[in-house]
Design an enzyme around this catalytic site. Structure first.
Site, PDB file in Angstrom:
ATOM      1  N   THR A 133     -16.551  -0.351  28.158  1.00 32.21           N
ATOM      2  CA  THR A 133     -16.578   0.975  27.531  1.00 32.21           C
ATOM      3  C   THR A 133     -17.241   0.920  26.158  1.00 32.21           C
ATOM      4  O   THR A 133     -17.235  -0.124  25.501  1.00 32.21           O
ATOM      5  CB  THR A 133     -15.125   1.483  27.385  1.00 32.21           C
ATOM      6  OG1 THR A 133     -15.088   2.577  26.485  1.00 32.21           O
ATOM      7  CG2 THR A 133     -14.200   0.411  26.799  1.00 32.21           C
ATOM      8  N   ASP A 134     -17.728   2.069  25.714  1.00 30.26           N
ATOM      9  CA  ASP A 134     -18.278   2.137  24.350  1.00 30.26           C
ATOM     10  C   ASP A 134     -17.177   2.043  23.294  1.00 30.26           C
ATOM     11  O   ASP A 134     -17.460   1.815  22.122  1.00 30.26           O
ATOM     12  CB  ASP A 134     -19.097   3.426  24.147  1.00 30.26           C
ATOM     13  CG  ASP A 134     -18.300   4.712  24.350  1.00 30.26           C
ATOM     14  OD1 ASP A 134     -17.131   4.640  24.767  1.00 30.26           O
ATOM     15  OD2 ASP A 134     -18.863   5.801  24.079  1.00 30.26           O
ATOM     16  N   GLU A 135     -15.917   2.214  23.719  1.00 29.30           N
ATOM     17  CA  GLU A 135     -14.824   2.243  22.731  1.00 29.30           C
ATOM     18  C   GLU A 135     -14.620   0.897  22.040  1.00 29.30           C
ATOM     19  O   GLU A 135     -13.980   0.829  20.994  1.00 29.30           O
ATOM     20  CB  GLU A 135     -13.530   2.727  23.401  1.00 29.30           C
ATOM     21  CG  GLU A 135     -13.738   4.086  24.043  1.00 29.30           C
ATOM     22  CD  GLU A 135     -12.466   4.802  24.484  1.00 29.30           C
ATOM     23  OE1 GLU A 135     -11.401   4.544  23.922  1.00 29.30           O
ATOM     24  OE2 GLU A 135     -12.558   5.629  25.401  1.00 29.30           O
ATOM     25  N   TYR A 141      -6.069   0.000  24.060  1.00 29.28           N
ATOM     26  CA  TYR A 141      -6.993   0.038  25.206  1.00 29.28           C
ATOM     27  C   TYR A 141      -8.313  -0.615  24.841  1.00 29.28           C
ATOM     28  O   TYR A 141      -8.776  -1.547  25.516  1.00 29.28           O
ATOM     29  CB  TYR A 141      -7.228   1.486  25.665  1.00 29.28           C
ATOM     30  CG  TYR A 141      -8.435   1.644  26.578  1.00 29.28           C
ATOM     31  CD1 TYR A 141      -8.477   1.030  27.827  1.00 29.28           C
ATOM     32  CD2 TYR A 141      -9.545   2.407  26.188  1.00 29.28           C
ATOM     33  CE1 TYR A 141      -9.586   1.166  28.662  1.00 29.28           C
ATOM     34  CE2 TYR A 141     -10.660   2.547  27.023  1.00 29.28           C
ATOM     35  CZ  TYR A 141     -10.672   1.928  28.251  1.00 29.28           C
ATOM     36  OH  TYR A 141     -11.779   2.050  29.069  1.00 29.28           O
ATOM     37  N   LYS A 194     -10.118  -4.096  26.225  1.00 25.03           N
ATOM     38  CA  LYS A 194     -11.431  -4.146  26.865  1.00 25.03           C
ATOM     39  C   LYS A 194     -12.378  -5.060  26.078  1.00 25.03           C
ATOM     40  O   LYS A 194     -13.142  -5.825  26.663  1.00 25.03           O
ATOM     41  CB  LYS A 194     -12.037  -2.736  26.965  1.00 25.03           C
ATOM     42  CG  LYS A 194     -11.345  -1.799  27.929  1.00 25.03           C
ATOM     43  CD  LYS A 194     -11.404  -2.215  29.385  1.00 25.03           C
ATOM     44  CE  LYS A 194     -12.776  -2.173  29.990  1.00 25.03           C
ATOM     45  NZ  LYS A 194     -12.731  -2.448  31.465  1.00 25.03           N
TER      46      LYS A 194
HETATM   47  P1  NAD Z   1      -9.041   4.615  36.558  1.00 20.02           P
HETATM   48  O1  NAD Z   1      -7.809   4.472  35.720  1.00 20.02           O
HETATM   49  O2  NAD Z   1      -9.355   5.930  37.184  1.00 20.02           O
HETATM   50  O3  NAD Z   1      -8.994   3.554  37.739  1.00 20.02           O
HETATM   51  C1  NAD Z   1      -8.577   2.235  37.566  1.00 20.02           C
HETATM   52  C2  NAD Z   1      -8.349   1.629  38.938  1.00 20.02           C
HETATM   53  O4  NAD Z   1      -7.921   0.278  38.737  1.00 20.02           O
HETATM   54  C3  NAD Z   1      -7.248   2.323  39.748  1.00 20.02           C
HETATM   55  O5  NAD Z   1      -7.661   2.518  41.072  1.00 20.02           O
HETATM   56  C4  NAD Z   1      -6.085   1.357  39.676  1.00 20.02           C
HETATM   57  O6  NAD Z   1      -5.230   1.416  40.815  1.00 20.02           O
HETATM   58  C5  NAD Z   1      -6.792   0.019  39.583  1.00 20.02           C
HETATM   59  N1  NAD Z   1      -5.974  -1.004  38.933  1.00 20.02           N
HETATM   60  C6  NAD Z   1      -5.274  -0.885  37.777  1.00 20.02           C
HETATM   61  N2  NAD Z   1      -4.605  -2.030  37.525  1.00 20.02           N
HETATM   62  C7  NAD Z   1      -4.906  -2.886  38.546  1.00 20.02           C
HETATM   63  C8  NAD Z   1      -4.532  -4.216  38.843  1.00 20.02           C
HETATM   64  N3  NAD Z   1      -3.706  -4.912  38.062  1.00 20.02           N
HETATM   65  N4  NAD Z   1      -5.045  -4.792  39.955  1.00 20.02           N
HETATM   66  C9  NAD Z   1      -5.898  -4.102  40.761  1.00 20.02           C
HETATM   67  N5  NAD Z   1      -6.255  -2.835  40.535  1.00 20.02           N
HETATM   68  C10 NAD Z   1      -5.775  -2.232  39.447  1.00 20.02           C
HETATM   69  O7  NAD Z   1     -10.220   4.110  35.631  1.00 20.02           O
HETATM   70  P2  NAD Z   1     -11.730   4.607  35.533  1.00 20.02           P
HETATM   71  O8  NAD Z   1     -11.803   5.726  34.584  1.00 20.02           O
HETATM   72  O9  NAD Z   1     -12.296   4.744  36.892  1.00 20.02           O
HETATM   73  O10 NAD Z   1     -12.387   3.335  34.812  1.00 20.02           O
HETATM   74  C11 NAD Z   1     -12.886   2.244  35.567  1.00 20.02           C
HETATM   75  C12 NAD Z   1     -13.464   1.205  34.636  1.00 20.02           C
HETATM   76  O11 NAD Z   1     -14.505   1.794  33.841  1.00 20.02           O
HETATM   77  C13 NAD Z   1     -12.443   0.641  33.637  1.00 20.02           C
HETATM   78  O12 NAD Z   1     -12.704  -0.726  33.489  1.00 20.02           O
HETATM   79  C14 NAD Z   1     -12.720   1.405  32.358  1.00 20.02           C
HETATM   80  O13 NAD Z   1     -12.377   0.626  31.233  1.00 20.02           O
HETATM   81  C15 NAD Z   1     -14.217   1.596  32.459  1.00 20.02           C
HETATM   82  N6  NAD Z   1     -14.746   2.787  31.756  1.00 20.02           N
HETATM   83  C16 NAD Z   1     -14.198   4.020  31.975  1.00 20.02           C
HETATM   84  C17 NAD Z   1     -14.741   5.130  31.328  1.00 20.02           C
HETATM   85  C18 NAD Z   1     -14.197   6.514  31.571  1.00 20.02           C
HETATM   86  O14 NAD Z   1     -14.624   7.465  30.882  1.00 20.02           O
HETATM   87  N7  NAD Z   1     -13.284   6.724  32.504  1.00 20.02           N
HETATM   88  C19 NAD Z   1     -15.823   4.966  30.464  1.00 20.02           C
HETATM   89  C20 NAD Z   1     -16.354   3.685  30.267  1.00 20.02           C
HETATM   90  C21 NAD Z   1     -15.807   2.607  30.933  1.00 20.02           C
HETATM   91  P1  TYD Z   2      -9.799  11.135  26.708  1.00 19.09           P
HETATM   92  O1  TYD Z   2     -10.268  11.932  27.884  1.00 19.09           O
HETATM   93  O2  TYD Z   2      -8.410  10.613  26.704  1.00 19.09           O
HETATM   94  O3  TYD Z   2     -10.858   9.957  26.516  1.00 19.09           O
HETATM   95  P2  TYD Z   2     -11.030   8.906  25.280  1.00 19.09           P
HETATM   96  O4  TYD Z   2      -9.842   8.950  24.412  1.00 19.09           O
HETATM   97  O5  TYD Z   2     -11.135   7.613  26.010  1.00 19.09           O
HETATM   98  O6  TYD Z   2     -12.284   9.310  24.587  1.00 19.09           O
HETATM   99  O7  TYD Z   2      -9.976  12.027  25.407  1.00 19.09           O
HETATM  100  C1  TYD Z   2     -11.227  12.585  25.054  1.00 19.09           C
HETATM  101  C2  TYD Z   2     -11.066  13.282  23.703  1.00 19.09           C
HETATM  102  O8  TYD Z   2     -10.177  14.407  23.880  1.00 19.09           O
HETATM  103  C3  TYD Z   2     -10.423  12.406  22.653  1.00 19.09           C
HETATM  104  O9  TYD Z   2     -10.993  12.723  21.382  1.00 19.09           O
HETATM  105  C4  TYD Z   2      -8.960  12.830  22.662  1.00 19.09           C
HETATM  106  C5  TYD Z   2      -9.032  14.299  23.040  1.00 19.09           C
HETATM  107  N1  TYD Z   2      -7.854  14.797  23.810  1.00 19.09           N
HETATM  108  C6  TYD Z   2      -7.176  15.949  23.366  1.00 19.09           C
HETATM  109  O10 TYD Z   2      -7.530  16.561  22.341  1.00 19.09           O
HETATM  110  N2  TYD Z   2      -6.092  16.373  24.090  1.00 19.09           N
HETATM  111  C7  TYD Z   2      -5.663  15.731  25.220  1.00 19.09           C
HETATM  112  O11 TYD Z   2      -4.659  16.153  25.827  1.00 19.09           O
HETATM  113  C8  TYD Z   2      -6.392  14.565  25.662  1.00 19.09           C
HETATM  114  C9  TYD Z   2      -5.965  13.807  26.891  1.00 19.09           C
HETATM  115  C10 TYD Z   2      -7.482  14.143  24.933  1.00 19.09           C
END
Ligand code: NAD
Ligand code: TYD
Length: 349
Positions: A132-134, A157, A161
């Site tokens: 992630t960019d975070e 988090y 990562k």
């Molecule tokens: P998500 O939470 O929707 O899905 C995570 C999946 O991992 C789920 O299916 C869960 O069951 C599985 N999982 C969790 N713990 C596990 C374990 N111990 N063993 C096996 N499986 C397990 O997450 P997402 O949003 O799809 O993100 C996927 C990846 O992309 C992550 O690594 C996250 O850090 C990265 N990412 C997400 C975003 C975003 O905006 N969602 C952005 C950048 C990077």
């Molecule tokens: P989120 O979707 O949790 O992603 P991330 O924290 O990984 O960027 O949140 C996106 C933005 O929205 C973040 O600045 C937090 C804000 N946010 C709210 O204001 N209210 C909410 O209930 C949630 C879940 C997020």
């Protein structure tokens, strides 16, 4: 060429889009989806491809060393795309250790199993780590994260990562495992669990519930449509240079409050409600501790090297996303029953 690709976390939001793309696009690959099916994992996300002959689902936990080693023994996965993670910042504030366990220890277990399985015979193998960019921390009003920006994570988090990224790189240096890492901005789209901003707010608008805006709402994120992320992952997997990091972003920065206003307007249209009805649900609540002010990605490396850029505008992507949630109320109801209710109660009461 045939490959045995292990995709971890394939039942989750981004993972399910990656699994589908690979199963459909590469019939000669065997795709193994390993997922523990936590609250965020949902096999309903993959019903359309579950019977494909090149697809196998394995329920398993990446932190379980014995299980992971024996799966590598049995299947000899030559490529890994590692997405499994605990992914929600608010949950990481409540339970940081769970994030260390899955995101750090789980990644280590996979790295060890991959290394032990191939025992230095790494030809045509790849460990692709999705991050992630975070990890880069928070930007001020200006500037962009590049691949060389120093890591500076602020939440449990992002720290977990960042740690997993460091271990992947360290295994590359120390044991010469072939790897690639991508750091992506905020994703949105169908199948996202309604704890993250966009699907949570869509669900609350449908149900006429308050929209909890953290702090003053002046936080900025860069948003990318999930299918464009999956396309980028496919490109990096096949054409990315080993040992490299690529940033992936939407060239699409939004202040939370502006995004929420647009979402409210689109929802009013879709639900045939009087203009302004959804905006009335906006409720400013206590800020998230350690809330990062701004994320913004410089995605010029992947654009220049691999020719990738987003194909969907934010307005289009948001419309498709809203339509999907409105047309998939059974999915939404299934994931927001049970444990979700107590999470929501605790987080927003
Ligand atoms: P998500 O939470 O929707 O899905 C995570 C999946 O991992 C789920 O299916 C869960 O069951 C599985 N999982 C969790 N713990 C596990 C374990 N111990 N063993 C096996 N499986 C397990 O997450 P997402 O949003 O799809 O993100 C996927 C990846 O992309 C992550 O690594 C996250 O850090 C990265 N990412 C997400 C975003 C975003 O905006 N969602 C952005 C950048 C990077
Ligand atoms: P989120 O979707 O949790 O992603 P991330 O924290 O990984 O960027 O949140 C996106 C933005 O929205 C973040 O600045 C937090 C804000 N946010 C709210 O204001 N209210 C909410 O209930 C949630 C879940 C997020």
């Amino acid at each position: 060429m045939s490959k045995k690709v292990l995709i971890t976390g394939g039942a989750g939001f981004i993972g399910s889009h990656v699994v589908r793309l690979f199963v459909e696009k590469y019939p000669n690959y065997q795709i193994y989806n390993l997922d523990a099916l936590t609250y965020a994992g949902n096999l309903e996300n993959l019903v359309d491809i579950e019977l494909a002959s090149n697809y196998t689902f394995i329920k398993g936990d990446i932190t379980d060393e014995n299980v992971i080693e024996s799966l590598f023994d049995t299947y000899k996965f030559d490529n890994v795309i590692h997405l499994a993670a605990e992914s929600h910042v608010d949950r990481s504030i409540e339970d940081p250790l769970a994030f260390v366990k899955t995101n750090v220890v789980g990644t280590m277990v996979l790295l060890n199993a991959f290394k032990n399985c191939w025992n230095e015979d790494f030809n045509d193998k790849l460990f692709y780590h999705i991050s992630t960019d975070e990890v880069y921390g928070s930007l001020g009003e200006t500037g962009l994260f590049t691949e060389t920006t120093a890591y500076d994570p602020n939440s449990p988090y992002s720290a977990s990562k960042a740690s997993s990224d460091h271990f992947v790189r360290a295994y590359g240096e120390t044991y010469k495992i072939p790897y690639v890492i991508t750091n992506c901005s905020n994703n949105y789209g169908q199948n996202q669990f309604p704890e993250k901003l966009i699907p949570l707010f869509i669900n609350n608008i449908i149900n006429n519930k308050p929209l909890p805006v953290y702090g003053d709402g002046n936080y900025t994120r860069d948003w990318l449509y999930v299918k464009d992320h999956a396309i980028a992952i496919d490109l990096v997997f096949h054409k990315g240079r080993q040992g490299e990091t690529y940033n992936i972003g939407g060239f699409n920065e939004w202040k939370n409050i502006d995004l929420i206003t647009l979402l409210c307007q689109q929802m009013d249209n879709k639900l045939n409600r009087v203009n302004g009805s959804s905006e009335k649900l906006i409720t400013y609540v206590k800020d998230r501790p350690g809330h990062d002010l701004r994320y913004a990605i410089d995605a010029s490396k992947i654009k220049k090297e691999l020719g990738w850029e987003p194909s969907v505008t934010f307005e289009e992507g948001l419309k498709v996303t809203i339509d999907w949630y409105l047309n998939n109320k059974v999915w939404l109801n299934n994931v927001t029953s049970g444990a979700y209710k107590s999470y929501y109660q605790k987080q927003y009461s």
